[in-house]
Design an enzyme around this catalytic site. Sequence first.
Site, PDB file in Angstrom:
ATOM      1  N   ARG A 120      -1.860  -6.257  -8.005  1.00 34.84           N
ATOM      2  CA  ARG A 120      -0.696  -7.075  -7.654  1.00 34.84           C
ATOM      3  C   ARG A 120      -0.432  -8.152  -8.688  1.00 34.84           C
ATOM      4  O   ARG A 120       0.693  -8.402  -9.082  1.00 34.84           O
ATOM      5  CB  ARG A 120      -0.904  -7.750  -6.294  1.00 34.84           C
ATOM      6  CG  ARG A 120      -0.779  -6.817  -5.130  1.00 34.84           C
ATOM      7  CD  ARG A 120      -1.235  -7.468  -3.865  1.00 34.84           C
ATOM      8  NE  ARG A 120      -2.631  -7.878  -3.978  1.00 34.84           N
ATOM      9  CZ  ARG A 120      -3.377  -8.281  -2.977  1.00 34.84           C
ATOM     10  NH1 ARG A 120      -2.855  -8.377  -1.776  1.00 34.84           N
ATOM     11  NH2 ARG A 120      -4.637  -8.605  -3.157  1.00 34.84           N
TER      12      ARG A 120
ATOM     13  N   HIS B 137       0.839  -1.208   0.000  1.00 27.94           N
ATOM     14  CA  HIS B 137       0.000   0.000   0.000  1.00 27.94           C
ATOM     15  C   HIS B 137       0.875   1.260   0.000  1.00 27.94           C
ATOM     16  O   HIS B 137       0.592   2.212  -0.722  1.00 27.94           O
ATOM     17  CB  HIS B 137      -0.871   0.059   1.271  1.00 27.94           C
ATOM     18  CG  HIS B 137      -1.856  -1.059   1.430  1.00 27.94           C
ATOM     19  ND1 HIS B 137      -1.948  -1.816   2.576  1.00 27.94           N
ATOM     20  CD2 HIS B 137      -2.808  -1.545   0.585  1.00 27.94           C
ATOM     21  CE1 HIS B 137      -2.909  -2.711   2.443  1.00 27.94           C
ATOM     22  NE2 HIS B 137      -3.449  -2.576   1.250  1.00 27.94           N
TER      23      HIS B 137
ATOM     24  N   LYS C 220     -17.235  -6.171   7.977  1.00 24.96           N
ATOM     25  CA  LYS C 220     -16.008  -6.883   7.586  1.00 24.96           C
ATOM     26  C   LYS C 220     -15.222  -7.422   8.783  1.00 24.96           C
ATOM     27  O   LYS C 220     -14.273  -8.174   8.600  1.00 24.96           O
ATOM     28  CB  LYS C 220     -15.114  -5.951   6.751  1.00 24.96           C
ATOM     29  CG  LYS C 220     -15.364  -6.088   5.251  1.00 24.96           C
ATOM     30  CD  LYS C 220     -14.181  -5.564   4.459  1.00 24.96           C
ATOM     31  CE  LYS C 220     -14.202  -6.063   3.026  1.00 24.96           C
ATOM     32  NZ  LYS C 220     -13.032  -5.617   2.271  1.00 24.96           N
TER      33      LYS C 220
ATOM     34  N   SER D  34      -2.657  -7.889   3.298  1.00 20.78           N
ATOM     35  CA  SER D  34      -2.938  -7.672   4.725  1.00 20.78           C
ATOM     36  C   SER D  34      -3.356  -8.987   5.378  1.00 20.78           C
ATOM     37  O   SER D  34      -3.022  -9.254   6.541  1.00 20.78           O
ATOM     38  CB  SER D  34      -4.049  -6.634   4.897  1.00 20.78           C
ATOM     39  OG  SER D  34      -3.653  -5.405   4.364  1.00 20.78           O
TER      40      SER D  34
END
Length: 166
Positions: free
Chosen positions: A90, A17, A41, A128
């Site tokens: 990515r 990030h 979430k 993450s």
Amino acid sequence: MARALYSGSFDPVTYGHIDIIKRASNIFDQVVVAVLNNKAKNPLFSVEERVNMLKETTKDLKNVKVTSFSGLLVDFAKEENINVIVRGLRAVTDFEYELQMAQTNHELLPEVDTMFLTTSILYSYVSSTIVREVASYHGDVSHFVPEYIAQKLYNKYDEIQKMHKV
Ligand code: PNS
């Protein structure tokens, strides 16, 4: 003034990030980094913690502002008067989801476009989710996140462990 919105969960922010934020800050006059405040979430870090961690890691980038948002991203973009959303790609596995989001956002608010920056090859495997997994076993996350974030992760998992012992 060209401004861009870089949104995400950032649970926690990683070197991947940070790389995107730095590069976007070289392209745009201002980059607004917006943390999604979505209780559904069930994030590891609260939205305040995630905002503070991002503020700390981007403190030297003077044209970067960190904030949070809830609801639709396009509504927040409209509120902030920003027409460009930045996302990092990515690998090809990211593409389908990112394409769907970009097209949905453009359909919801036609003046909004999404610009993709390809993640540096150094961080293309970092996520993450993987960072949380490694940190939860007190593994070495120093290649994936700054030391400050690594400490926050270890402290958080220590807290959780203590809570489960009570
Ligand atoms: O880091 P993430 O979890 O991949 O980021 C996803 C994010 C926050 C950009 C996305 O979930 C989002 O914009 N959520 C807000 C709700 C919304 O606008 N949904 C419609 C877009 S598909």
